[in-house]
Design a protein around this motif. Structure first.
Motif, PDB file in Angstrom:
ATOM      1  N   ALA A   1       9.063  -5.818  -8.488  1.00 43.30           N
ATOM      2  CA  ALA A   1       7.659  -5.735  -8.078  1.00 43.30           C
ATOM      3  C   ALA A   1       7.381  -4.369  -7.465  1.00 43.30           C
ATOM      4  CB  ALA A   1       7.327  -6.850  -7.100  1.00 43.30           C
ATOM      5  N   ALA A   2       8.335  -3.843  -6.688  1.00 41.45           N
ATOM      6  CA  ALA A   2       8.145  -2.511  -6.112  1.00 41.45           C
ATOM      7  C   ALA A   2       7.986  -1.489  -7.228  1.00 41.45           C
ATOM      8  CB  ALA A   2       9.325  -2.149  -5.210  1.00 41.45           C
ATOM      9  N   VAL A   3       8.815  -1.631  -8.283  1.00 40.52           N
ATOM     10  CA  VAL A   3       8.704  -0.733  -9.431  1.00 40.52           C
ATOM     11  C   VAL A   3       7.321  -0.887 -10.079  1.00 40.52           C
ATOM     12  CG1 VAL A   3       9.584  -0.256 -11.750  1.00 40.52           C
ATOM     13  CG2 VAL A   3      11.178  -0.664  -9.872  1.00 40.52           C
ATOM     14  N   PHE A   4       6.857  -2.135 -10.178  1.00 43.13           N
ATOM     15  CA  PHE A   4       5.547  -2.378 -10.787  1.00 43.13           C
ATOM     16  C   PHE A   4       4.435  -1.660 -10.020  1.00 43.13           C
ATOM     17  CE2 PHE A   4       1.722  -5.094 -10.329  1.00 43.13           C
ATOM     18  CZ  PHE A   4       1.134  -4.770 -11.545  1.00 43.13           C
ATOM     19  N   PHE A   5       4.412  -1.820  -8.683  1.00 45.01           N
ATOM     20  CA  PHE A   5       3.343  -1.189  -7.899  1.00 45.01           C
ATOM     21  C   PHE A   5       3.406   0.331  -8.045  1.00 45.01           C
ATOM     22  CE2 PHE A   5       4.091  -5.134  -5.322  1.00 45.01           C
ATOM     23  CZ  PHE A   5       2.976  -5.774  -5.798  1.00 45.01           C
ATOM     24  N   PHE A   6       4.634   0.843  -8.025  1.00 49.22           N
ATOM     25  CA  PHE A   6       4.813   2.286  -8.143  1.00 49.22           C
ATOM     26  C   PHE A   6       4.310   2.773  -9.504  1.00 49.22           C
ATOM     27  CE2 PHE A   6       7.438   5.917  -9.389  1.00 49.22           C
ATOM     28  CZ  PHE A   6       7.197   6.769  -8.327  1.00 49.22           C
ATOM     29  N   VAL A   7       4.736   2.097 -10.567  1.00 52.20           N
ATOM     30  CA  VAL A   7       4.349   2.521 -11.919  1.00 52.20           C
ATOM     31  C   VAL A   7       2.839   2.400 -12.105  1.00 52.20           C
ATOM     32  CG1 VAL A   7       4.523   1.898 -14.360  1.00 52.20           C
ATOM     33  CG2 VAL A   7       6.582   2.051 -12.975  1.00 52.20           C
ATOM     34  N   PHE A   8       2.270   1.324 -11.538  1.00 44.79           N
ATOM     35  CA  PHE A   8       0.817   1.142 -11.642  1.00 44.79           C
ATOM     36  C   PHE A   8       0.095   2.358 -11.064  1.00 44.79           C
ATOM     37  CE2 PHE A   8      -3.224   0.010  -9.743  1.00 44.79           C
ATOM     38  CZ  PHE A   8      -3.861  -0.686 -10.760  1.00 44.79           C
ATOM     39  N   ALA A   9       0.493   2.759  -9.849  1.00 45.93           N
ATOM     40  CA  ALA A   9      -0.186   3.875  -9.183  1.00 45.93           C
ATOM     41  C   ALA A   9       0.155   5.195  -9.869  1.00 45.93           C
ATOM     42  CB  ALA A   9       0.215   3.926  -7.711  1.00 45.93           C
ATOM     43  N   LEU A  10       1.371   5.264 -10.430  1.00 46.33           N
ATOM     44  CA  LEU A  10       1.791   6.479 -11.121  1.00 46.33           C
ATOM     45  C   LEU A  10       0.870   6.760 -12.299  1.00 46.33           C
ATOM     46  CD1 LEU A  10       4.249   8.422 -10.989  1.00 46.33           C
ATOM     47  CD2 LEU A  10       5.313   7.025 -12.739  1.00 46.33           C
ATOM     48  N   ASN A  11       0.446   5.693 -12.973  1.00 47.77           N
ATOM     49  CA  ASN A  11      -0.400   5.858 -14.154  1.00 47.77           C
ATOM     50  C   ASN A  11      -1.863   6.091 -13.806  1.00 47.77           C
ATOM     51  OD1 ASN A  11       1.728   5.612 -15.899  1.00 47.77           O
ATOM     52  ND2 ASN A  11       1.576   3.377 -16.008  1.00 47.77           N
ATOM     53  N   VAL A  12      -2.183   5.997 -12.502  1.00 50.94           N
ATOM     54  CA  VAL A  12      -3.562   6.266 -12.101  1.00 50.94           C
ATOM     55  C   VAL A  12      -3.755   7.774 -12.091  1.00 50.94           C
ATOM     56  CG1 VAL A  12      -5.150   6.217 -10.147  1.00 50.94           C
ATOM     57  CG2 VAL A  12      -3.867   4.171 -10.768  1.00 50.94           C
TER      58      VAL A  12
ATOM     59  N   PRO B   1       0.815  -1.223   0.000  1.00 51.25           N
ATOM     60  CA  PRO B   1       0.000   0.000   0.000  1.00 51.25           C
ATOM     61  C   PRO B   1       0.847   1.271   0.000  1.00 51.25           C
ATOM     62  CG  PRO B   1      -0.245  -1.193   2.074  1.00 51.25           C
ATOM     63  CD  PRO B   1       0.456  -2.095   1.122  1.00 51.25           C
ATOM     64  N   LEU B   2       2.011   1.228   0.655  1.00 44.38           N
ATOM     65  CA  LEU B   2       2.863   2.420   0.668  1.00 44.38           C
ATOM     66  C   LEU B   2       3.437   2.705  -0.716  1.00 44.38           C
ATOM     67  CD1 LEU B   2       4.739   2.125   4.079  1.00 44.38           C
ATOM     68  CD2 LEU B   2       2.786   3.529   3.475  1.00 44.38           C
ATOM     69  N   TYR B   3       3.848   1.642  -1.437  1.00 43.51           N
ATOM     70  CA  TYR B   3       4.344   1.835  -2.804  1.00 43.51           C
ATOM     71  C   TYR B   3       3.251   2.484  -3.656  1.00 43.51           C
ATOM     72  CZ  TYR B   3       7.997  -1.623  -1.634  1.00 43.51           C
ATOM     73  OH  TYR B   3       9.037  -2.323  -1.066  1.00 43.51           O
ATOM     74  N   LEU B   4       2.028   1.973  -3.488  1.00 45.65           N
ATOM     75  CA  LEU B   4       0.911   2.510  -4.278  1.00 45.65           C
ATOM     76  C   LEU B   4       0.693   3.981  -3.943  1.00 45.65           C
ATOM     77  CD1 LEU B   4      -1.701  -0.384  -4.037  1.00 45.65           C
ATOM     78  CD2 LEU B   4      -0.354   0.268  -6.027  1.00 45.65           C
ATOM     79  N   LEU B   5       0.709   4.268  -2.652  1.00 48.44           N
ATOM     80  CA  LEU B   5       0.496   5.637  -2.192  1.00 48.44           C
ATOM     81  C   LEU B   5       1.561   6.553  -2.792  1.00 48.44           C
ATOM     82  CD1 LEU B   5      -1.730   6.582  -0.387  1.00 48.44           C
ATOM     83  CD2 LEU B   5      -0.190   6.496   1.564  1.00 48.44           C
ATOM     84  N   ALA B   6       2.809   6.090  -2.780  1.00 48.87           N
ATOM     85  CA  ALA B   6       3.902   6.894  -3.338  1.00 48.87           C
ATOM     86  C   ALA B   6       3.643   7.163  -4.810  1.00 48.87           C
ATOM     87  CB  ALA B   6       5.227   6.164  -3.159  1.00 48.87           C
ATOM     88  N   GLY B   7       3.229   6.135  -5.550  1.00 42.02           N
ATOM     89  CA  GLY B   7       2.945   6.305  -6.972  1.00 42.02           C
ATOM     90  C   GLY B   7       1.829   7.311  -7.193  1.00 42.02           C
ATOM     91  N   LEU B   8       0.788   7.220  -6.361  1.00 40.47           N
ATOM     92  CA  LEU B   8      -0.347   8.135  -6.495  1.00 40.47           C
ATOM     93  C   LEU B   8       0.099   9.574  -6.250  1.00 40.47           C
ATOM     94  CD1 LEU B   8      -3.213   6.178  -4.681  1.00 40.47           C
ATOM     95  CD2 LEU B   8      -3.039   6.706  -7.115  1.00 40.47           C
ATOM     96  N   VAL B   9       0.859   9.768  -5.162  1.00 38.56           N
ATOM     97  CA  VAL B   9       1.298  11.125  -4.805  1.00 38.56           C
ATOM     98  C   VAL B   9       2.182  11.702  -5.901  1.00 38.56           C
ATOM     99  CG1 VAL B   9       2.696  12.451  -3.202  1.00 38.56           C
ATOM    100  CG2 VAL B   9       1.083  10.752  -2.337  1.00 38.56           C
ATOM    101  N   VAL B  10       3.161  10.899  -6.337  1.00 40.37           N
ATOM    102  CA  VAL B  10       4.072  11.374  -7.377  1.00 40.37           C
ATOM    103  C   VAL B  10       3.313  11.666  -8.664  1.00 40.37           C
ATOM    104  CG1 VAL B  10       5.961  10.685  -8.878  1.00 40.37           C
ATOM    105  CG2 VAL B  10       6.107  10.260  -6.434  1.00 40.37           C
ATOM    106  N   GLY B  11       2.386  10.792  -9.012  1.00 41.81           N
ATOM    107  CA  GLY B  11       1.604  10.985 -10.228  1.00 41.81           C
ATOM    108  C   GLY B  11       0.756  12.243 -10.146  1.00 41.81           C
TER     109      GLY B  11
END
Lengths: 412, 159
Positions: free
Chosen positions: A280-291, A43-53
Motif C-alpha cells: 500500500a505504501a508503494v501504491f500511494f507513492f506511485v500514485f503521487a509519482l504519476n501526478v 499524506p507523507l507517502y503522497l508528499l514523497a511521491g509528489l516531490v520525487v515526481g
C-alpha cells in the motif's frame, strides 16, 4: 527456467534493487516520522511521491514494471484487509441500525465532489469519482484515532463505526458501477453491464455470507506459511477473475475478506497486514509519482474549498449519526470530527480514474485533497468538547437521561 | 446480577458495560486481537470514559485473580483454544426459544456440534447431563467443542 534465472541476475535487476530499496527506505523514514507525531503516514507517502515526481531524484526506471504491479497488489490487499475487518453479521447489523445515517453520509459528502467536478466541466464519470473521493472517510485513520485517543468505550463510537462499515459496503457497490462507466460502454450497454456487475457482487456477497464458514475451514491451516500462501493466492486469483467480468478486482479482494471468518480471519489479518503495509505504501507513492507536479497549483484552490466543505459535511454526518443514538453535544462533535479524515480509499478511488485516464486533473486534485484532509482530520479529532456555541441552547438530553436513571440506556 | 449492556463494535470487538451498585459505570471491550480494555465512564460526561486501561491476556488473568475469579479455568480455556477447541460458559437467555426445552429436544449435538458438559442453574448443577435434562431460562451451560460449534450453541441459546 534456467534462462530466466540468468536474465534476472543482469544489470537491470541490480538497478531495480537499488531503486526500490531507496524508495522503500525513504517511505520507512516517513512512516517512522508519522508514528512519532501520531499522524497517518499516507499524506507523507503522497508528499514523497509528489516531490520525487517533480524533480526526478530517485528515478524509477528499471523497477517501473514491478512498482506498478506492486501498487495494484497494494490496492487489492487494502480492500482485502478491509473486508477482513468485518464479519457479514456486522455488515447486516450496521445496515439495519444505521442505514439512515449511511444515506445522510453519502448524500452530504459525495455531493460536493460531484458538484465541483461538474462545475469544473469534467465528464460525469470523473465527477462521480471525485464524489467518491470526498465521500469516503479513511477507516484506517479513523479507527486508529479512536483507539489512540481511548474512545472505543465512548457512547458515540458505535455510530462512528457503523458509518465506516456502511461506507465500505457502499464502495463495494460503487466500484463495479465505476468499472463499467470507466470502460466507456455506451449508455444502453452500460446499463446492462451495471446490472450484471451489481448482480455479480450481490451473488458473491450472498455466497460469502452463506458459505464463508466452509471457505474459512478449507483455508484454515496450522502453518502460517500455508495460510499466507493460500490467502494471498486466493485474493489475487479471485481479484483477477472478477476483473474479467468487468467488476473491479478490488471488489473481489474485498469479498474474499468478508468471506473469511472465525480464527482464520484473525490469523490471516496478522499475516497479511505487514504485506499490505508494504504494498500500500508503494501504491500511494506511485500514485503521487504519476501526478504531474505542474498540474498541482491550479487545483489547489478547488482542493482547499472542497476540504473546507468536506470538514463541515463530515462533522454534520457524525453529529446526526451520534444524535440518533442519544449522545450529547460533546459526543456528537467528537463523532463528527473523528470522521473528517480522508485517506487511503479516496486515493484508491481516484486511482481507478487515473488508470482509465478520465480526467487529468483528478489525480492532482485528489492528492491535494487527501493531503489536507488526512492532516486536518487527525488534528480536529483531538478536540474532546464541542465549541461552546454548539452546546448552548441544545442542552444534553442524552446525558441527563443517563444521570437520572442512573443507568445508561444503550440505544443499540 | 447487574444488567449487562452489550454493544457490538464493528471491526473492533464487543463492548459490555454495567452500573455498579454504587452508581459507577464500568465496561470491558473484548477486541478481536484478545486485548481487553477496562473502561471507567466519566460521571460528568457519561458519553466518554474517564480512563481506559488496556489489558493483555496476562493482565486480564491477574485482574480476574485479584477479583477472586478462578484462574485455573481461564488458563484451561486458553490452552484448549490453542488446540482449536473451546470451553465456554453460555447463558440460556430467558427469552430464548430454547429456554425450557431439553437437550434432546434441541438436538444440540447434531445442530451445533458442541457438547454440554454441565448445566448450572441457581445452586443446582448437573454435570454430564443426558438428553432428558431441561435447560431453564437463566441457566448457564458449560459447552465444549470447536470454536464455531460453541459459537453456534451460544446463538441457539441466545435471545
Amino acid at each position: 527456467m534456467h534462462g530466466v534465472v540468468l536474465a534476472a541476475s543482469g544489470a537491470a535487476v541490480t538497478d531495480a534493487f537499488v531503486e526500490l530499496g531507496a524508495v522503500v527506505l525513504v517511505l520507512a523514514v516517513l512512516a517512522r516520522l508519522s508514528h512519532r507525531v501520531g499522524l497517518s503516514p499516507v499524506p507523507l507517502y503522497l508528499l514523497a511521491g509528489l516531490v520525487v515526481g517533480a524533480n526526478g531524484i530517485l528515478p524509477i526506471r528499471a523497477a517501473e514494471g514491478f512498482a506498478e504491479i506492486g501498487a495494484e497488489i497494494g490496492v487489492l490487499l487494502l480492500l482485502f484487509t478491509l473486508g477482513l475487518e468485518f464479519t457479514p453479521r456486522e455488515l447486516t447489523g450496521a445496515l439495519r441500525r444505521g442505514a439512515r445515517s449511511g444515506v445522510v453520509d453519502l448524500v452530504l459528502n459525495a455531493t460536493p465532489g460531484v458538484l465541483l467536478g461538474l462545475v469544473l466541466g469534467w465528464s460525469p464519470v470523473a465527477a462521480v469519482l471525485l464524489g467518491g473521493v470526498t465521500y469516503i472517510s479513511s477507516s484506517g485513520v479513523v479507527s486508529k484515532l479512536l483507539d489512540d485517543l481511548g474512545r472505543l468505550g465512548n457512547r458515540e463510537t458505535p455510530a462512528v463505526l457503523s458509518v465506516l462499515v456502511l461506507e465500505d459496503l457502499a464502495m463495494v457497490v460503487l466500484l463495479p458501477v465505476l468499472g463499467v462507466l470507466l470502460s466507456g460502454a455506451s449508455l444502453g450497454d452500460g446499463a446492462v453491464d451495471v446490472v450484471v456487475a451489481i448482480g455479480v457482487v450481490v451473488v458473491v456477497l450472498f455466497l460469502a455470507t452463506r458459505f464463508g464458514g466452509h471457505l474459512s475451514r478449507a483455508v484454515h491451516s496450522g502453518s502460517d506459511e500455508v495460510l499466507l500462501l493460500t490467502v494471498v493466492g486466493l485474493v489475487l486469483l479471485v481479484g483477477g477473475l472478477v476483473q474479467r467480468l468487468d467488476v473491479s478486482s478490488a471488489v473481489g479482494a474485498f469479498l474474499v475478506g468478508i468471506a473469511l471468518s472465525g480464527p482464520v480471519q484473525e490469523r490471516a489479518a496478522a499475516l497479511v497486514n505487514p504485506l499490505r503495509d508494504l504494498f500500500a505504501a508503494v501504491f500511494f507513492f506511485v500514485f503521487a509519482l504519476n501526478v504531474d507536479a505542474g498540474a498541482l497549483p491550479p487545483v489547489l484552490v478547488p482542493a482547499l474549498a472542497l476540504a473546507a466543505v468536506g470538514v463541515v459535511t463530515k462533522v454534520l454526518t457524525g453529529w446526526y449519526a451520534a444524535g440518533r443514538e442519544g449522545v450529547g453535544p460533546d459526543g456528537r462533535w467528537r463523532a463528527g470530527t473523528a470522521l473528517v479524515a480522508r485517506g487511503e480509499f479516496s486515493i484508491v478511488i481516484a486511482g481507478f480514474g487515473v488508470v482509465a485516464g478520465v480526467e487529468p486533473d483528478l489525480g492532482p486534485l485528489a492528492a491535494a485533497y487527501v493531503l489536507v484532509m488526512a492532516v486536518a482530520g487527525s488534528l480536529l479529532a483531538r478536540g474532546r468538547r464541542a465549541p461552546a456555541r454548539l452546546r448552548i441552547g441544545i442542552g444534553r438530553p442524552g446525558a441527563d437521561n443517563l444521570k437520572k436513571s442512573g443507568k445508561a440506556q444503550d440505544p443499540l | 446480577m447487574a444488567e449487562i449492556d452489550e454493544t457490538e463494535l464493528p471491526g473492533v470487538g464487543l463492548r459490555r458495560e454495567f452500573t455498579t451498585r454504587g452508581g459507577a459505570r464500568l465496561g470491558v471491550i473484548t477486541t478481536r486481537t484478545g486485548r481487553r480494555d477496562l473502561l471507567l465512564y466519566d460521571e460528568d460526561d457519561p458519553d466518554t470514559c474517564r480512563s481506559v486501561v488496556p489489558l493483555d491476556e496476562h493482565d486480564s488473568d491477574v485482574l480476574v485473580d485479584l477479583l477472586g475469579g478462578d484462574k485455573v479455568s481461564g488458563a484451561a480455556s486458553t490452552l484448549l483454544q490453542l488446540e482449536g477447541l473451546a470451553i465456554d460458559w453460555v447463558r440460556v437467555a430467558p427469552d430464548s426459544a430454547a429456554a425450557g426445552a431439553t437437550i434432546g429436544d434441541l438436538r444440540i449435538r447434531t445442530r451445533t456440534g458442541a457438547s454440554i458438559a454441565a448445566v448450572l442453574h441457581g445452586d443446582e448443577s448437573v454435570p454430564g447431563p443426558g438428553p432428558e435434562v431441561v435447560l431453564p431460562g437463566g441457566a448457564t451451560v458449560v459447552a465444549v467443542g470447536a470454536l464455531d460449534s460453541v459459537a453456534r450453541l451460544a446463538e441457539l441459546l441466545g435471545p
